[in-house]
Scaffold this active site. Structure first.
Site, mmCIF file in Angstrom:
data_model
loop_
_atom_site.group_PDB
_atom_site.id
_atom_site.type_symbol
_atom_site.label_atom_id
_atom_site.label_comp_id
_atom_site.label_asym_id
_atom_site.label_seq_id
_atom_site.Cartn_x
_atom_site.Cartn_y
_atom_site.Cartn_z
ATOM 1 N N HIS A 149 -3.048 1.027 4.063
ATOM 2 C CA HIS A 149 -2.598 -0.263 3.514
ATOM 3 C C HIS A 149 -1.087 -0.488 3.692
ATOM 4 O O HIS A 149 -0.660 -1.539 4.145
ATOM 5 C CB HIS A 149 -2.907 -0.352 2.016
ATOM 6 C CG HIS A 149 -4.354 -0.134 1.674
ATOM 7 N ND1 HIS A 149 -5.383 -0.525 2.495
ATOM 8 C CD2 HIS A 149 -4.939 0.421 0.585
ATOM 9 C CE1 HIS A 149 -6.534 -0.200 1.921
ATOM 10 N NE2 HIS A 149 -6.299 0.374 0.758
ATOM 11 N N GLU A 162 -0.554 0.954 -9.273
ATOM 12 C CA GLU A 162 -1.791 0.715 -10.024
ATOM 13 C C GLU A 162 -1.628 1.265 -11.419
ATOM 14 O O GLU A 162 -0.991 2.313 -11.600
ATOM 15 C CB GLU A 162 -2.961 1.412 -9.337
ATOM 16 C CG GLU A 162 -3.293 0.825 -7.992
ATOM 17 C CD GLU A 162 -4.508 1.509 -7.399
ATOM 18 O OE1 GLU A 162 -5.603 0.944 -7.493
ATOM 19 O OE2 GLU A 162 -4.359 2.616 -6.868
ATOM 20 N N LYS A 213 -6.776 -9.624 2.565
ATOM 21 C CA LYS A 213 -6.190 -10.364 1.435
ATOM 22 C C LYS A 213 -5.438 -11.586 1.947
ATOM 23 O O LYS A 213 -4.681 -11.507 2.911
ATOM 24 C CB LYS A 213 -5.227 -9.455 0.648
ATOM 25 C CG LYS A 213 -5.944 -8.341 -0.129
ATOM 26 C CD LYS A 213 -4.962 -7.535 -0.969
ATOM 27 C CE LYS A 213 -5.616 -6.277 -1.529
ATOM 28 N NZ LYS A 213 -6.322 -6.472 -2.788
ATOM 29 N N LYS A 218 -0.698 5.871 -8.964
ATOM 30 C CA LYS A 218 -1.614 5.575 -10.066
ATOM 31 C C LYS A 218 -0.848 5.727 -11.375
ATOM 32 O O LYS A 218 0.152 6.438 -11.425
ATOM 33 C CB LYS A 218 -2.774 6.572 -10.080
ATOM 34 C CG LYS A 218 -3.533 6.692 -8.774
ATOM 35 C CD LYS A 218 -4.651 5.689 -8.671
ATOM 36 C CE LYS A 218 -5.467 5.885 -7.411
ATOM 37 N NZ LYS A 218 -6.158 4.670 -6.973
ATOM 38 N N ASP A 229 -9.730 -2.085 6.629
ATOM 39 C CA ASP A 229 -8.581 -1.835 5.757
ATOM 40 C C ASP A 229 -8.508 -3.096 4.913
ATOM 41 O O ASP A 229 -8.066 -4.144 5.399
ATOM 42 C CB ASP A 229 -7.315 -1.654 6.593
ATOM 43 C CG ASP A 229 -6.105 -1.404 5.711
ATOM 44 O OD1 ASP A 229 -5.999 -2.049 4.649
ATOM 45 O OD2 ASP A 229 -5.260 -0.571 6.070
ATOM 46 N N HIS A 230 -9.002 -3.030 3.670
ATOM 47 C CA HIS A 230 -9.253 -4.288 2.962
ATOM 48 C C HIS A 230 -7.973 -5.063 2.654
ATOM 49 O O HIS A 230 -8.018 -6.260 2.373
ATOM 50 C CB HIS A 230 -10.116 -4.075 1.705
ATOM 51 C CG HIS A 230 -9.368 -3.545 0.515
ATOM 52 N ND1 HIS A 230 -9.000 -2.237 0.400
ATOM 53 C CD2 HIS A 230 -8.937 -4.150 -0.621
ATOM 54 C CE1 HIS A 230 -8.366 -2.052 -0.765
ATOM 55 N NE2 HIS A 230 -8.318 -3.208 -1.403
ATOM 56 N N LYS A 236 -12.041 2.969 5.484
ATOM 57 C CA LYS A 236 -11.018 4.016 5.478
ATOM 58 C C LYS A 236 -11.291 5.007 4.355
ATOM 59 O O LYS A 236 -12.004 4.670 3.429
ATOM 60 C CB LYS A 236 -9.607 3.390 5.361
ATOM 61 C CG LYS A 236 -9.419 2.563 4.089
ATOM 62 C CD LYS A 236 -8.252 2.979 3.233
ATOM 63 C CE LYS A 236 -8.578 3.952 2.184
ATOM 64 N NZ LYS A 236 -8.094 3.694 0.852
ATOM 65 N N ASP A 283 -4.482 8.132 0.867
ATOM 66 C CA ASP A 283 -5.356 7.083 0.341
ATOM 67 C C ASP A 283 -4.784 5.688 0.604
ATOM 68 O O ASP A 283 -5.525 4.754 0.885
ATOM 69 C CB ASP A 283 -5.544 7.310 -1.173
ATOM 70 C CG ASP A 283 -6.520 6.339 -1.814
ATOM 71 O OD1 ASP A 283 -7.543 6.022 -1.164
ATOM 72 O OD2 ASP A 283 -6.274 5.903 -2.958
#
Ligand code: BG6
Length: 354
Positions: free
Chosen positions: A107, A83, A49, A205, A44-45, A15, A102
């Site tokens: 996600h 984050e 998980k 962020k 889509d990591h 992505k 992003d």
């Protein structure tokens, strides 16, 4: 998946899949001219998980949670990915893209789909997709975007004992950039289970700490047969799935403070991965790359999910683009702009402090 020559193709696409609905369709047209759908793996990591997959185990392997997993008991759902890092050396990718494209488009909407979807008939890829697609098709941001979205950009501030630069001072960022580093949206899911329950999605962020969690916040008890002074410190019950760090699940509820009074305060009941299992979790990418090699597709979004994600987000991005103003500034190391708190306050809610 081989043909009679014994060869096979697997294409892995990381992505973001496009930057809006139109470009996602264009990308898909190119890919689908060259490869058939079963050869294409979109990564889509978050789906790799362990804690994200555990959401399915919790919901569908237990009887405990299902009774309250609906509009009758849930007040609202908060999905947070915070984050502490800034954009580091990634301005080339990030500037012009921003937090919503992003992270929310992929996600966070995938997390929403897993929390809100109905039970699939099996864990086959096609069944999972059917349920995720149904729920994403029922999801939308309420059309008063000024009231139900918020965007921000980090300014200089203190983080981890260090004074850090604001976004506009980062290397490679254009000095008048309107890229948001904080994004929050309210999503409503128009179906019988969720009608009237806001899902609040936020990502940013330069927050005070790194944390990803999904919290189901329950309604207040309809009647408290205690004096108000004794329940003053009582919040709303909540089930919090901690994706990372401190992977686990917390249940928040009121309990009696020891003593002669009936004083009630919130306490936590905790499941922590490290305390219950000795096995370590594979990294998300380890799991996903293995699945690509095995040709095992349940954890990979299909093009239709990608399109539905853009359909939810595109109107918000267009609205933000149309604004003549910069995103609201927030000091690095804080929980985001005042406009994000106001967005929830309008609904009578407040963000959790994870
Ligand atoms: C990526 C985003 O998909 O996820 C990054 O592009 C972000 O901006 C990263 O930093 C976070 O991943 P994780 O697994 O650390 O939550």
């Amino acid at each position: 998946t081989g043909d009679d020559t014994g060869t096979w193709n697997r294409v892995v696409i990381e992505k973001p899949f496009g930057h809006d609905l139109r470009s996602a369709r264009e990308l898909n047209n190119v890919v689908s001219q060259l490869f058939s759908p079963h050869e294409v793996f979109r990564i889509d990591h978050y789906l790799g998980k362990e804690t994200v997959q555990n959401m399915l185990a919790m919901r569908f392997a237990n009887e405990l949670f299902e009774p309250f997993w609906n509009r009758n008991y849930v007040s609202h759902v908060e999905i947070t990915m915070a984050e502490d890092i800034g954009i580091g050396g990634r301005a080339g990718y990030y500037d012009g893209i921003g937090a919503a494209r992003d992270v929310i488009q992929n996600h966070l909407l995938q997390l929403l789909a897993l929390v809100a979807m109905e039970e699939p008939t099996s864990f086959e890829a096609s069944q999972l997709r059917t349920e995720k697609t149904k729920v994403l098709a029922a999801a939308r941001v309420p059309s008063d975007y000024a009231a139900h979205t918020a965007r921000g950009q980090y300014a200089t501030g203190w983080q981890g004992g260090q004074l850090v630069r604001g976004y506009l001072e980062e290397d490679g960022v254009s000095p008048d950039s309107r890229t948001e580093t904080y994004a929050a949206i309210r999503v409503d899911v128009d179906n019988r289970r969720w009608a009237g329950v806001p899902f609040y999605l936020r990502t940013a962020k330069r927050m005070p700490r790194r944390v990803t969690e999904v919290a189901l916040v329950l309604k207040q008890a309809p009647h408290l047969p205690f004096p108000a002074t004794e329940t003053a410190a009582l919040g709303q019950n909540a089930l919090v799935m901690r994706v990372q760090p401190d992977e686990g699940v917390t249940l928040r509820f009121g309990a009696k403070v020891p003593g002669t009074q009936m004083e009630i305060r919130d306490v936590s009941m905790d499941f922590v991965y490290g305390g219950s299992f000795t096995e370590t979790s594979p990294e998300a990418y380890e799991r996903l790359i293995l699945d690509v090699l095995l040709g095992d597709p349940p954890l990979f979004p299909q093009h239709e999910e990608v399109e539905l994600g853009w359909k939810i987000l595109d109107p918000v991005l267009e609205y933000w683009d149309s604004l003549p103003t910069q995103p609201d500034p927030y000091a690095a190391g804080t929980w985001g702009p005042a406009s994000a708190a106001e967005m929830l306050a309008r609904d009578g809610n407040t963000w959790r402090r994870p």
